[in-house]
Design an enzyme around this catalytic site. Structure first.
Site, short mmCIF file in Angstrom:
data_model
loop_
_atom_site.label_atom_id
_atom_site.label_comp_id
_atom_site.label_asym_id
_atom_site.label_seq_id
_atom_site.Cartn_x
_atom_site.Cartn_y
_atom_site.Cartn_z
N GLY B 16 0.81 -1.21 0.00
CA GLY B 16 0.00 0.00 0.00
C GLY B 16 0.85 1.26 0.00
O GLY B 16 1.77 1.40 0.79
N GLY B 18 -0.34 4.45 0.38
CA GLY B 18 -1.06 5.59 0.95
C GLY B 18 -0.17 6.32 1.95
O GLY B 18 1.06 6.20 1.91
N PHE B 19 -0.79 7.06 2.86
CA PHE B 19 -0.01 7.86 3.80
C PHE B 19 0.89 6.97 4.67
O PHE B 19 2.05 7.29 4.90
CB PHE B 19 -0.92 8.69 4.69
CG PHE B 19 -1.50 9.88 3.98
CD1 PHE B 19 -0.67 10.91 3.56
CD2 PHE B 19 -2.86 9.98 3.73
CE1 PHE B 19 -1.19 12.02 2.90
CE2 PHE B 19 -3.39 11.08 3.08
CZ PHE B 19 -2.55 12.10 2.66
N VAL B 91 -1.86 -7.54 -4.14
CA VAL B 91 -1.57 -8.58 -3.16
C VAL B 91 -2.86 -9.35 -2.90
O VAL B 91 -3.88 -8.76 -2.56
CB VAL B 91 -1.04 -7.97 -1.86
CG1 VAL B 91 -0.98 -9.03 -0.76
CG2 VAL B 91 0.34 -7.37 -2.09
N GLU B 184 -18.17 17.92 3.44
CA GLU B 184 -17.43 18.63 2.40
C GLU B 184 -18.12 18.53 1.04
O GLU B 184 -18.20 19.50 0.29
CB GLU B 184 -15.98 18.11 2.35
CG GLU B 184 -15.18 18.71 3.51
CD GLU B 184 -13.87 18.01 3.83
OE1 GLU B 184 -13.11 18.56 4.63
OE2 GLU B 184 -13.60 16.93 3.28
N ASP B 318 -5.41 2.94 7.84
CA ASP B 318 -6.83 2.58 7.97
C ASP B 318 -7.05 1.08 8.12
O ASP B 318 -8.14 0.65 8.53
CB ASP B 318 -7.61 3.05 6.73
CG ASP B 318 -7.78 4.56 6.70
OD1 ASP B 318 -7.27 5.23 7.62
OD2 ASP B 318 -8.41 5.07 5.76
N ALA B 334 -5.46 10.79 8.02
CA ALA B 334 -4.13 10.89 7.44
C ALA B 334 -3.02 11.05 8.50
O ALA B 334 -1.99 10.36 8.43
CB ALA B 334 -4.08 12.03 6.43
#
Lengths: 459, 459
Positions: B16, B18-19, B91, B184, B318, B334
Site C-alpha cells: 500500500g 497511501g499515507f 496482493v 465537504e 486505515d 491521514a
C-alpha cells in the site's frame, strides 16, 4: 425544449463546440450586445460539455498535462452572451428542407444552421483494430493512451527478468501515421523514456524502449516542406524513434502489428493515420442527398461555406470540404476552423443587415494561412509559414508561445505555462496517472454494465 | 520477480502506497543511505501507480481540482531511494508463517511486512446500492461523481420545462453520511450551485438546487465537539444544504432514496457513510486466523502495531485497529497513518540496530493528536486541536494552509495554491469536465467489453 421567444428573433443553431463552432458562437454572441445580432437567438449543441484544445491533446496522452488544463466548459465560455444558450446533446438528423435539427434533446427549428461537428479518427474499414490501437480525438482516448503507455512500463518492470521477448514487446511502442499527431506522440514517448522515466525503474532500463513511427507515404509530415520533414526525422531519431516510411500496416492485434511481411511485437499501438468527418442522418425531401460527402465523409461546400441550394446552412471546420485558392481542400487544422467559424458568423450577420442582405452576393471565404507547426519532444519543433521555414529549439519556443497564446481562457494559459516551465526544468511529468475505466468497488449483482478489463482491483 | 540480491540484505515488503505505506518507505529509504538501513531492500506494492492525497479527493469530485493535482506516481516519489523499488500489483494473500506475500506479480518472501492497504467505502450489506450511490475513495470514483453532478445540471437545462417533477429530481442531491467527507461534498455542491453555475444556465436556476445531507446519528461530525458540529450545520444551511440528522436510509435506487417512511426523488446520490478495511487471503498454518479482524474489517494490532505472535508483521493506517491512550480505536485519518508509517520504519530499523535489537521490548506507538478539521464550501471550516476549537473564515484559511503544506511534492503544492487562489477570486471551477467511461468511437464487433451506458455518443 423551450420554444418561448419573440416572433421576430431568428434562431441560429450551431452543431459542435470545437474551434469552428465556438468561434462562430462567440462572434454572434458579441454582436448580440448591439446591432443586428440582437435579433438572434443562438443555440450551440455539443455532445460534450467542454471545448477541447485539440492541438495539445497529445500532451494529455503523454502525461504532461491534465485534461482540465486544455478543456473548458462550453457553457462558461459563452455565459456572458445573453443571446446564446448551450445544450449538451447529440444531433442525430438534419432536415434541411424543413429547417429542423433532431436529436436526443428533441427537435429544434432554425433559421440558420452552422454544422461544425468535426471529425473522429478513422481506420478505413479496419474498425476492428480500434481496441488494439486507440486514436487520439477525445479526453477519454487521451487518458486511455496514457494508461496504456504507463502500464506497459509498469508491467515490464514486474515481468520475470528471464522473459526477454516479453520485455521487448512491452517496451515497443508503435505509432501508425506520420502526420503531426503521430510525430508528436512518437517524440514524446521517445523523450519520456529517456528522461522522465529513466531513474524510476529498477529492473528495466527505460532507455531500451523502442519507438517505431510507421508512415505509408514516402515521408512524414506530408503537409510540410520536404526539408522540414527530414529535419523532423533527424530530431526523432535523436530521441531514439525509428521512422519507417513507405510502410503499410496490414494487421493490428493485441500483440503487435504486421507491416507488409514484417511482424512487430508491441504491447502498445497508437493510431494517428486518418480522420473521418462526423455523421448524422440526412433527411432529404428530394431524391438527391442534401449533404454531399467526400471520401473522408466531409461535406462539400461552396465558396461561402454554405451547401448547394441552402444558403442558410453552413458547414465549417473538419466537417467541411472547402477548397483553398489552389483548388485543394483546406487542411483539418485549428486556424482553418477558427477563421471559418468567424466568417460564417459574419455572413449571417450580413444577411440580417437589411432588406438587401439575404439576397446579396456573399464574399467568398478566404483562408489566411498563418503557417503550421509540429513539435518533437520537449525542445525541438518544425515551423512553416509561407516561405519561412525553421526547426530546432527556436521553433520549439515559437510553438510553445503560439499554443499558450491560443489556449482558451486566461486561467488555463497561466497554469499551463507554469506547468510546462516546471516540467521543462525538472524533467518531471506532472500527470503520470494510471486511471482505470472502472469506478465500482463491488461486483455487480446482475452481471450487466461495466464488464471491461479489470486492470486494477483490490490490494 | 527478481530474487537476485545479497544474502545479508533483509527485505521489507510494504503493501500500500497511501499515507502509512509511503511514509514508512520514505523513512526506510532515507535510512538506506547510511546506518542500518543499508542492510534493507524495501519493496512497496500497490495496485495503483499513484499516491493519492485523499483529504482533497472531494475537490476532484466537485470539479475544483484535477486528479493529477492531488496524485503523484509512487515510483517517482521514491526514485531517489536506491534501496527501494516499487511494484504495481495486487496482493492477494499473506502467509505469515511462511513469510510470503502472493499476488498477480508472483510470490515474494519478506523479513518484515508492513500492511497498509487502507480501506474502501462500504455499504454494510447493501452493496447493490453502489451503482446508484458511488462512494469517494479513488480517482475513478471522484471523476464518476463529477460526471454525475455536472450531468444532472445539464439534463435539467434541456428538460421539457413543463416537467417540474423531473427538474426537481435532477436538481436534488442527496449525500448519505455526515462525517467530514459528507459535509465537504454537501457544502461544495451547495456552494457550486449558488455561485459557479449560477450564470451559466438559461432555462434552470441552479440556485433552486436542493442538497440534503443525511446522517443516521443525532448530529453530523461525530468525531468533533458538539459546538463545532452545530456551527458546521449552520454554515451548511447558509449554503442551502438541508441537514437531516437521526435519519436512516432504507433504500437507494436509480430515482432516489427512502429515508424511513419518506421518499426523496433525487437523480444524484452520493455515499459517504462507511468504510471497510481492505481484504486479502489469510493463509494461516494454525487453526486460528493470523489476522484478527473487527467489524470494519480492520486488523487488531498490539501497542507496537505488530500482530500477535508475529513481531515482524506490522499493520498501519486505515487497515489497523490500533488503540489510543483512551482505549478507543484511533480514527482513520491521514495524520494517524503518517505517524504510524514512520513509527513502523523506526521499529524495523531498531530491530536491525544490533544483536539485541530483535528481541528488545519496543516502545509503544503513541499518536500525537494534531487535531482535525473539515471544510464547508469555499470560506468556512471547523478546526479542533485539543481544547482549541474554532470555525468560520479563519478556520478555512487554517484548513487551506495545512492541506497545501501536506500536499506531497513541491510542484503540486504551488500549482494547487494558484488554482485555488484563482478560483477563489473568480468563482470559476477549473475542472468542470464531464468525462465518459467509454473511449471507443466504433461499436464492438463481438459484443463483449464496454457496454456501459453510452452517455456521450456522436454529435
Amino acid at each position: 425544449m423551450t420554444e418561448a421567444q419573440g416572433p421576430t428573433r431568428k434562431r441560429v443553431i450551431i452543431v459542435g463546440g470545437g474551434f469552428a463552432g465556438l468561434n462562430a458562437a462567440k462572434a454572434l454572441g458579441r454582436a448580440g450586445r448591439r446591432g443586428p445580432g440582437r435579433e438572434l437567438e443562438v443555440v450551440l449543441i455539443d455532445r460534450r460539455n467542454h471545448h477541447l484544445f485539440q492541438p495539445l491533446l497529445y500532451q494529455v496522452a503523454m502525461a504532461g498535462l491534465s485534461p482540465a488544463d486544455i478543456a473548458a466548459p462550453i457553457r462558461s465560455l459563452l455565459s456572458e452572451y445573453r443571446n446564446t444558450r448551450v445544450i449538451q446533446g447529440e444531433v442525430q438528423a438534419v432536415d434541411a428542407d424543413a429547417r429542423v435539427v433532431r436529436g436526443d434533446f428533441g427537435e429544434l427549428e432554425y433559421d440558420y444552421l452552422v454544422l461544425a461537428a468535426g471529425a473522429m479518427h478513422a481506420y478505413f474499414g479496419n474498425e476492428a483494430w480500434e481496441p488494439h490501437a486507440p486514436g487520439l480525438k477525445t479526453v477519454e482516448q487521451a487518458t486511455e493512451i496514457r494508461r496504456r503507455v504507463l502500464t506497459a512500463f509498469e508491467q515490464a518492470e514486474t515481468l520475470d527478468p528471464t522473459d526477454g521477448a516479453g520485455r521487448k514487446r512491452l517496451l515497443t511502442f508503435v505509432i501508425v501515421g506520420g502526420g503531426p499527431t503521430g510525430v508528436e506522440l512518437a517524440g514524446a514517448i521517445g523523450e519520456m523514456s529517456r528522461t522522465t522515466l529513466a531513474k524510476d525503474f529498477r529492473t528495466i532500463d527505460p532507455k531500451l524502449t523502442r519507438v517505431i513511427l510507421i508512415e505509408a507515404g514516402d515521408r512524414i509530415l506530408r503537409g510540410f516542406d520536404a526539408s522540414l520533414a527530414s529535419r523532423a526525422t533527424r530530431d526523432l531519431e535523436g530521441l531514439g524513434v525509428q521512422v519507417w516510411t513507405g510502410s503499410r500496416v496490414t494487421q493490428v492485434d493485441a500483440d503487435g502489428v504486421n507491416v507488409g511481411e514484417e511482424r512487430i511485437e508491441a504491447a502498445t499501438v497508437l493510431w494517428a493515420a486518418g480522420v473521418r468527418a462526423a455523421d448524422f442522418e440526412d433527411v432529404a425531401g428530394a431524391e438527391q442527398a442534401v449533404f454531399e460527402r467526400d471520401r473522408q465523409n466531409r461535406i462539400h461546400v461552396g465558396a461561402d461555406l454554405s451547401i448547394e441550394g441552402h444558403p442558410e446552412v453552413f458547414v465549417a471546420g473538419d466537417l467541411a470540404r472547402a477548397l483553398g485558392e489552389d483548388g485543394q481542400p483546406l487542411p483539418g487544422q485549428a486556424p482553418v476552423a477558427m477563421q471559418q467559424g468567424r466568417y460564417v458568423a459574419r455572413m449571417i450577420l450580413g444577411d440580417l443587415g437589411g432588406g438587401e442582405g439575404a439576397g446579396r452576393e456573399r464574399e467568398p471565404f478566404r483562408y489566411v494561412d498563418k503557417g503550421q507547426m509540429a513539435t518533437i519532444g520537449r525542445s525541438r519543433a518544425v515551423v512553416e509559414a509561407g516561405k519561412v521555414r525553421f526547426g530546432g529549439l527556436f521553433a520549439w519556443w515559437t510553438w510553445l508561445l503560439v499554443h499558450i497564446y491560443y489556449l482558451t481562457g486566461f486561467r488555463n494559459r497561466v497554469l499551463v505555462l507554469i506547468q510546462w516551465a516546471w516540467s521543462y526544468m525538472t524533467f518531471v511529468r506532472g500527470a503520470r496517472l494510471i486511471v482505470s475505466k472502472r469506478w465500482r468497488s463491488y461486483p455487480e449483482a446482475n452481471g450487466t454494465g461495466e464488464n471491461e478489463r479489470k486492470d486494477s482491483a483490490a490490494a
